[in-house]
Design an enzyme around this catalytic site. Sequence first.
Site, PDB file in Angstrom:
ATOM      1  N   LYS A 174       0.811  -1.192   0.000  1.00  0.00           N
ATOM      2  CA  LYS A 174       0.000   0.000   0.000  1.00  0.00           C
ATOM      3  C   LYS A 174       0.857   1.259   0.000  1.00  0.00           C
ATOM      4  CE  LYS A 174      -2.308  -2.422   3.330  1.00  0.00           C
ATOM      5  NZ  LYS A 174      -2.921  -2.596   4.623  1.00  0.00           N
ATOM      6  N   GLY A 175       2.104   1.106   0.416  1.00  0.00           N
ATOM      7  CA  GLY A 175       2.956   2.274   0.696  1.00  0.00           C
ATOM      8  C   GLY A 175       3.111   3.260  -0.436  1.00  0.00           C
TER       9      GLY A 175
ATOM     10  N   ASP B  92      14.328  -1.215   0.986  1.00  0.00           N
ATOM     11  CA  ASP B  92      15.010  -1.484   2.254  1.00  0.00           C
ATOM     12  C   ASP B  92      15.986  -2.646   2.005  1.00  0.00           C
ATOM     13  OD1 ASP B  92      14.985  -0.939   5.181  1.00  0.00           O
ATOM     14  OD2 ASP B  92      14.169  -2.952   5.324  1.00  0.00           O
TER      15      ASP B  92
ATOM     16  N   LYS C 213      17.040   3.150   1.045  1.00  0.00           N
ATOM     17  CA  LYS C 213      17.749   2.991   2.328  1.00  0.00           C
ATOM     18  C   LYS C 213      18.877   1.988   2.101  1.00  0.00           C
ATOM     19  CE  LYS C 213      14.831   2.622   6.143  1.00  0.00           C
ATOM     20  NZ  LYS C 213      14.121   1.747   7.132  1.00  0.00           N
TER      21      LYS C 213
ATOM     22  N   PHE D 174      13.359   4.486  10.948  1.00  0.00           N
ATOM     23  CA  PHE D 174      12.033   4.022  10.554  1.00  0.00           C
ATOM     24  C   PHE D 174      11.222   5.200  10.043  1.00  0.00           C
ATOM     25  CE2 PHE D 174       7.793   2.439  10.582  1.00  0.00           C
ATOM     26  CZ  PHE D 174       7.990   1.206   9.979  1.00  0.00           C
TER      27      PHE D 174
ATOM     28  N   ASP E   9       3.951   3.735   6.422  1.00  0.00           N
ATOM     29  CA  ASP E   9       3.192   3.561   7.655  1.00  0.00           C
ATOM     30  C   ASP E   9       3.999   2.971   8.797  1.00  0.00           C
ATOM     31  OD1 ASP E   9       3.401   0.944   6.373  1.00  0.00           O
ATOM     32  OD2 ASP E   9       1.973   0.266   7.886  1.00  0.00           O
TER      33      ASP E   9
ATOM     34  N   ARG F 149       0.223   7.161   7.456  1.00  0.00           N
ATOM     35  CA  ARG F 149       0.383   7.256   5.996  1.00  0.00           C
ATOM     36  C   ARG F 149      -0.039   8.622   5.477  1.00  0.00           C
ATOM     37  NH1 ARG F 149       1.308   2.026   3.865  1.00  0.00           N
ATOM     38  NH2 ARG F 149       0.211   0.336   4.884  1.00  0.00           N
TER      39      ARG F 149
HETATM   40  P1  IMP Z   1      12.215  -4.745   1.385  1.00  0.00           P
HETATM   41  O1  IMP Z   1      11.709  -5.949   0.680  1.00  0.00           O
HETATM   42  O2  IMP Z   1      12.973  -5.097   2.649  1.00  0.00           O
HETATM   43  O3  IMP Z   1      13.007  -3.807   0.514  1.00  0.00           O
HETATM   44  O4  IMP Z   1      10.922  -4.062   1.938  1.00  0.00           O
HETATM   45  C1  IMP Z   1      10.406  -2.912   1.470  1.00  0.00           C
HETATM   46  C2  IMP Z   1       9.070  -2.649   2.147  1.00  0.00           C
HETATM   47  O5  IMP Z   1       9.204  -2.602   3.583  1.00  0.00           O
HETATM   48  C3  IMP Z   1       8.605  -1.276   1.736  1.00  0.00           C
HETATM   49  O6  IMP Z   1       7.768  -1.364   0.628  1.00  0.00           O
HETATM   50  C4  IMP Z   1       7.862  -0.803   2.957  1.00  0.00           C
HETATM   51  O7  IMP Z   1       6.522  -1.231   2.901  1.00  0.00           O
HETATM   52  C5  IMP Z   1       8.528  -1.493   4.118  1.00  0.00           C
HETATM   53  N1  IMP Z   1       9.513  -0.594   4.772  1.00  0.00           N
HETATM   54  C6  IMP Z   1      10.853  -0.680   4.719  1.00  0.00           C
HETATM   55  N2  IMP Z   1      11.445   0.290   5.419  1.00  0.00           N
HETATM   56  C7  IMP Z   1      10.438   1.048   5.924  1.00  0.00           C
HETATM   57  C8  IMP Z   1      10.405   2.234   6.742  1.00  0.00           C
HETATM   58  O8  IMP Z   1      11.413   2.816   7.167  1.00  0.00           O
HETATM   59  N3  IMP Z   1       9.163   2.708   7.046  1.00  0.00           N
HETATM   60  C9  IMP Z   1       8.011   2.121   6.618  1.00  0.00           C
HETATM   61  N4  IMP Z   1       8.001   1.015   5.846  1.00  0.00           N
HETATM   62  C10 IMP Z   1       9.203   0.479   5.511  1.00  0.00           C
HETATM   63 MG    MG Z   2       5.488  -1.209   0.733  1.00  0.00          MG
END
Ligand code: IMP
Ligand code: MG
Length: 180
Positions: free
Chosen positions: A46-47, A106, A135, A156, A163, A169
């Site tokens: 949803k982000g 992330d 990040k 974070f 969120d 959000r």
């Molecule tokens: P990844 O697969 O670890 O890259 O995850 C990415 C997902 O984790 C993003 O689409 C976000 O939904 C969530 N996420 C990662 N870091 C943050 C943060 O600092 N704040 C909020 N959501 C995060």
């Molecule tokens: Mg996301």
Amino acid sequence: MISIPGYEIGDLMLSDEEIKARIKELGAKITQDYAGENVLMIGILKGAFIFFADLVREIDLDIEMDFMAASSYGSGTTSSGTIKIKKEPDVDPAGRHVILVEDIVDSGNTLKYLRDTYFAEKGAKSVKICALLDKPSRRVTDVTPDYKGFTVDDQFIVGYGLDYQEHLRQLPHITYLVEK
Ligand code: IMP
Ligand code: MG
């Protein structure tokens, strides 16, 4: 005044004006790079919903828009490479130039799976990643956004679609949470 039990909302990291100005640049770059092409833009729920809505309005191309949802499972707070698709896109990506629009990269596990497995197996012609935030300190994959808004530290992040347990959000800017 919004408050989250156990946390303090940090200082402003990126104002809505800064975000808007950067998205204008990203939209112009995508418009230039894909001139004459048909693009399928997929927002990752949803982000990305707020970023997606602002980004597509800065793109001067004939694009198709769709959404999908994925989640990564791991032990506790660490994400794993196991990704589950919770909502498939409706548009067939076979033979299409796809741009995946994400809020933040992330670990990179989600986008690694989507780009190199999911969309590769579905026969997309190309797959690029457009992320508002990057990040890189947390990366465990070779994923680098092709288009990115801003690089952030290992905090974070909340706001502008991102969120904390479905809260915050709606903040128009980007900030972070600190444990009290
Ligand atoms: P990844 O697969 O670890 O890259 O995850 C990415 C997902 O984790 C993003 O689409 C976000 O939904 C969530 N996420 C990662 N870091 C943050 C943060 O600092 N704040 C909020 N959501 C995060
Ligand atoms: Mg996301």
